[in-house]
Scaffold this active site. Structure first.
Site: not given
Length: 846
Positions: A200, A286, A364, A367
């Site tokens: 971001e 992974s 996500d 924020d």
């Protein structure tokens, strides 16, 4: 002459005696902290004797009558092997590193304390079940029993060295271990494995120079047509609507003041400065996969897992077996696998009925909110409200006076822009745009700052006996969100995505949003029953390697930051081509070094015309190359030098230095797209008067790479080897970076020459913006055979011991480098057959 000879002899004896005393002292100091693996030790609070059986690699198998005794013994054993690592981790997670390492760690402490990892952990304790809380307390009791008998260099060599460092802690004695110390480690896991804060910030900084469209070209869409997601459209269903919103326009250039950009720089720098507990960057991912009995030689499932994390010394994992002598409701544990020192139980492994593995789902869940501020007030929904504040105090080694800061929080989370090196007046980021005349800062909303019950989930997974119980346990696993793969002895295989994934009212979390506008608030979380899940898919194959989880028919938005699927597709292709698999065949897939980016790029490189015979020799190594990258490969060595130069020539002239390509899967896909756009502006070198095209840059990359590899290795291509460039040094996270050569040699190990590479199944990552050195690795490898657990295999990156020079410090590393594994003894008979050490904990007499 006789007298002179006598003096020389006496002097020689004296010198030899002094040297022997010094050598003896050094040996004593080094060995002083080595734990006792044999004999009998009294342990307060035991209900009955506890047995600890270790094999030649020091891997402990613990046997007890009750969970209380089992976890107390695990706490003692972890402290024996790794207490300094545990103490370091809790200082990180509580923002107290500067107590050990002085002022240099203060900025990191401020950031962690602002986020409040330890505060959240303390809030989680009362939410946990009484049983889990008791397990944590029992574990702490075992740790503290060890601390009561050991201190200073007798606890770990690092403490002795630290006490000698200028500004180091004097007369330091660790505090007793607590349940909150264990829980705080889960926050560190969540930080490293669960957010896109850095992305971001990077997007926002780029927006000050480029259009959103140009930036989006550096973040391509997932290539569903080439790389299969974990779940197919058929398994998800097509009745939902894919809710991925377009790139949100809420971040406007008018908001990008110099002060805000400076603040974001500071946030990013401090965040990147956090110790790499698990690692960060594209190399952190992974592989895990599971196949049903239809694909195996035994008719029972096989499950493989190899988490790719930062390469540390000691390694991140420590192996353990936890066994109740009589498994039942009162004592339900019979589990073996990989654990974290400082945390009771097993994180990845198997019990008597099921096996499970993790890869990072990476939704996500972070924020950034721009907050409009006046003094200590913040604007929300046209009203000014006072921010919550708290004072944090830091003790700093080498300083008499403590340091204090004020942490401020908005409704969205802590104001992380208050943390910064310049010590400016907190939060006063003066805006210059008339449209936004009020100062504003940056707050972080993050799912891990909500107290949860992930610790309950870990113990429930350890004891689950079937798919229903496993899913019930996963429902409590809130952060970090992981891809869970599953297999059981009844022949079932499954997949479950757990965790808190926010539902946004507006936008999709790619950019910071206005915190004063309610329409950008979170509406809640994706319900657990709506998260992706699958039991016994018709294909009999489930592969997770951080690729897209769901097709674009899935209703909820999870993220657009998937790995681009080069690893996962290679694994899937290998499985489909393998026929019937056994443990060895599964393990061989973990060692696959095919570079699928090279497979796409090399045909373009071979079309480039090069007249000079010397320069053409490099290009010729790529002809007939099978695109694999073992350590002795000349073609792999040359290709990766070309790749690094290609990225540099294409992007370094146009992107800020801190956003230069690291060379991972996102850049695989960026270049793949650009190869079809030979006249894209990204190819142009803006430092020259002419406009370069794709082929100009490809030619220059080939030529420059030929010069570089000659300087680094040899003139003749026959003498080039990828492993000579691609080396791993296992670095102690504290003293291993002290800058004092002798101290670093005590604790660090290597270098080791490796094959593989970034976004390759054998994922030995490197950062193309820095060099070819390995930055992250498969931190362990395991293959579980559900037909016979004793036929399973495992290996750790280092060893179970955290004591430098102990026999189990790096005893697994050479095997790991060669791609070999150890027998994973599980049943009592197999454990007894591999017994090398026996330790018994007893109740104190009287």
């Amino acid at each position: 002459m006789r007298r002179l000879l006598r003096v020389v002899i006496i002097s020689g004896i004296a010198l030899a005696t002094v040297l022997l005393v010094i050598a003896g002292t050094v040996v004593f100091v080094v060995r002083h902290s080595f734990p006792t693996y044999d004999g009998t030790i009294e342990l307060n609070g035991l209900e009955a004797e506890v047995s600890v059986v270790r094999d030649a690699n020091g891997i402990p198998q613990i046997y007890a009558d009750t969970p209380a005794d089992l976890f107390a013994a695990q706490g003692y054993v972890h402290a024996q092997d790794r207490f300094f690592e545990m103490d370091f981790r809790r200082h990180v997670t509580s923002g107290r590193l500067s107590e050990l390492f002085g002022k240099s760690a203060l900025e990191t402490d401020k950031f962690v304390r602002t986020l409040g990892w330890r505060r959240v952990a303390e809030k989680e304790l009362p939410l946990l079940s009484p049983t889990t809380r008791q397990y944590l307390d029992d574990y702490a009791r075992g740790v503290n029993a060890y601390l009561s008998k050991h201190s200073g260099s007798g606890l770990s060599l690092e403490y002795g060295v630290l006490s000698l460092q200028p500004g180091g802690p004097k007369n330091y004695r660790p505090e007793p271990w607590t349940a909150a110390d264990s829980l705080a480690w889960l926050k560190a896991m969540a930080w490293d494995l669960g957010g896109n804060l850095d992305e971001e910030v990077t997007r926002t900084k780029l927006l000050s120079t480029y259009t959103a469209r140009n930036i989006e070209s550096l973040y391509p869409q997932y290539p569903y047509e080439r790389n299969q997601p974990i779940m197919t459209a058929g398994s998800i269903g097509s009745d939902g609507r894919f809710s991925t919103a377009p790139a949100s326009p809420e971040l406007r250039r008018g908001m990008l003041t110099q002060d805000l950009l400076k603040s974001l720089d500071s946030v990013q720098k401090v965040a990147k400065g956090l110790p790499q507990l698990l690692g960060q960057g594209d190399g952190v991912g992974s592989n895990s996969w599971v196949v049903s009995g239809d694909h195996t030689t035994t008719g029972k499932p096989l499950l493989a897992n190899d988490p790719h994390l930062g390469a540390t010394m000691p390694g991140i994992w420590t192996q353990v077996g936890l066994h109740c002598n009589n498994v039942g409701k009162a004592c339900p544990f019979d589990v073996s696998g990989f654990s974290f020192s400082g945390l009771p139980g097993v994180v990845i492994g198997h019990n008597n009925a099921i096996s499970w593995g993790f890869t990072n789902l990476d939704p996500d869940v972070q924020d950034l909110y721009l907050e409009r501020i006046e003094g200590n007030n913040v604007l929300y929904n046209n009203k000014w409200r006072a921010m919550a504040t708290r004072e944090e105090t830091f003790k700093v080694a080498g300083q008499d006076e403590p340091v204090k800061i004020t942490v401020r929080e908005t409704r969205h989370g802590p104001l992380i822009s208050d943390v910064g090196e310049d010590e400016r007046k907190v939060g006063e980021l003066a805006a210059t745009q008339a449209k936004y005349p009020t100062a504003y800062g940056v707050a972080l909303q993050w799912t891990a700052l909500n107290p949860g019950r992930t610790a309950d989930a870990l113990f429930a997974i350890n004891t689950a006996q079937n798919w229903t119980q496993f899913r019930a346990a996963a429902q409590q696993f809130q952060v970090p969100s992981q891809n869970l793969v599953y297999a059981d002895t009844d022949g079932h295989i499954g997949y479950q995505a757990p965790g808190l994934v926010p539902i946004r009212a507006t936008g999709r979390g790619d950019w910071p949003v206005p915190g004063w506008d309610p329409k950008y608030s979170w509406k809640g979380y994706v319900p657990f029953d709506a998260l992706p899940t699958e039991l016994d898919p018709p294909s009999g194959i489930i592969v997770t390697a951080n690729q897209a989880v769901v097709p674009n028919t899935y209703t909820h938005y999870l993220t657009n930051s998937w790995d681009y699927g080069y690893r996962s597709q290679q694994i899937l292709d290998r499985i489909k081509a393998a026929g019937k698999l056994d443990v060895n065949a599964m393990a061989s897939i973990q060692l696959d070094t095919k570079n699928k980016a090279a497979e796409k790029l090399v045909p373009y490189l071979l079309r480039i015309s090069i007249d000079d015979a010397f320069e053409k020799q490099g290009q010729d190594t790529l002809r007939d190359w099978d695109f694999t990258q073992p350590p002795d490969s000349a073609a792999a060595a040359y290709f990766n030098v070309v790749w690094r130069n290609l990225l540099s020539l294409t992007f370094h002239d146009q992107l800020p230095e801190d956003t230069w390509p690291d060379g991972g899967s996102r850049w695989f896909e960026v270049i793949h797209v650009l190869l079809g756009q030979p006249n894209s502006g990204w190819w142009d070198d803006i430092r020259t008067p002419q406009r370069e095209s794709r082929d100009d840059i490809l030619r220059e990359a080939l030529v420059t790479a030929r010069t570089e590899i000659t300087q680094k290795m040899a003139r003749e291509p026959a003498n080039w080897q990828w492993g000579r460039l691609h080396k791993l040094t296992l670095t102690n996270q504290t003293l291993g970076t002290s800058g004092i050569g002798m101290v670093e040699k005590i604790f660090n190990r290597g270098p080791y020459e490796l094959g593989g590479g970034t976004s390759i199944v054998d994922a030995t990552a490197w950062d193309a913006s820095e060099g070819y050195e390995v930055t992250a690795t498969p931190s362990m490898r395991m293959v579980v055979d559900l037909s016979d657990f004793d036929k399973s295999r495992w290996i750790n990156l280092t060893g179970v011991s955290g004591h430098a020079f102990a026999s189990n410090y790096t005893d697994q590393t050479e095997l790991w480098v060669k791609g070999e594994t150890l027998q994973w003894a599980y049943t009592k008979g197999a454990v007894e057959a591999s017994r090398k050490h026996s330790l018994t904990f007893t109740k104190p007499e009287g």
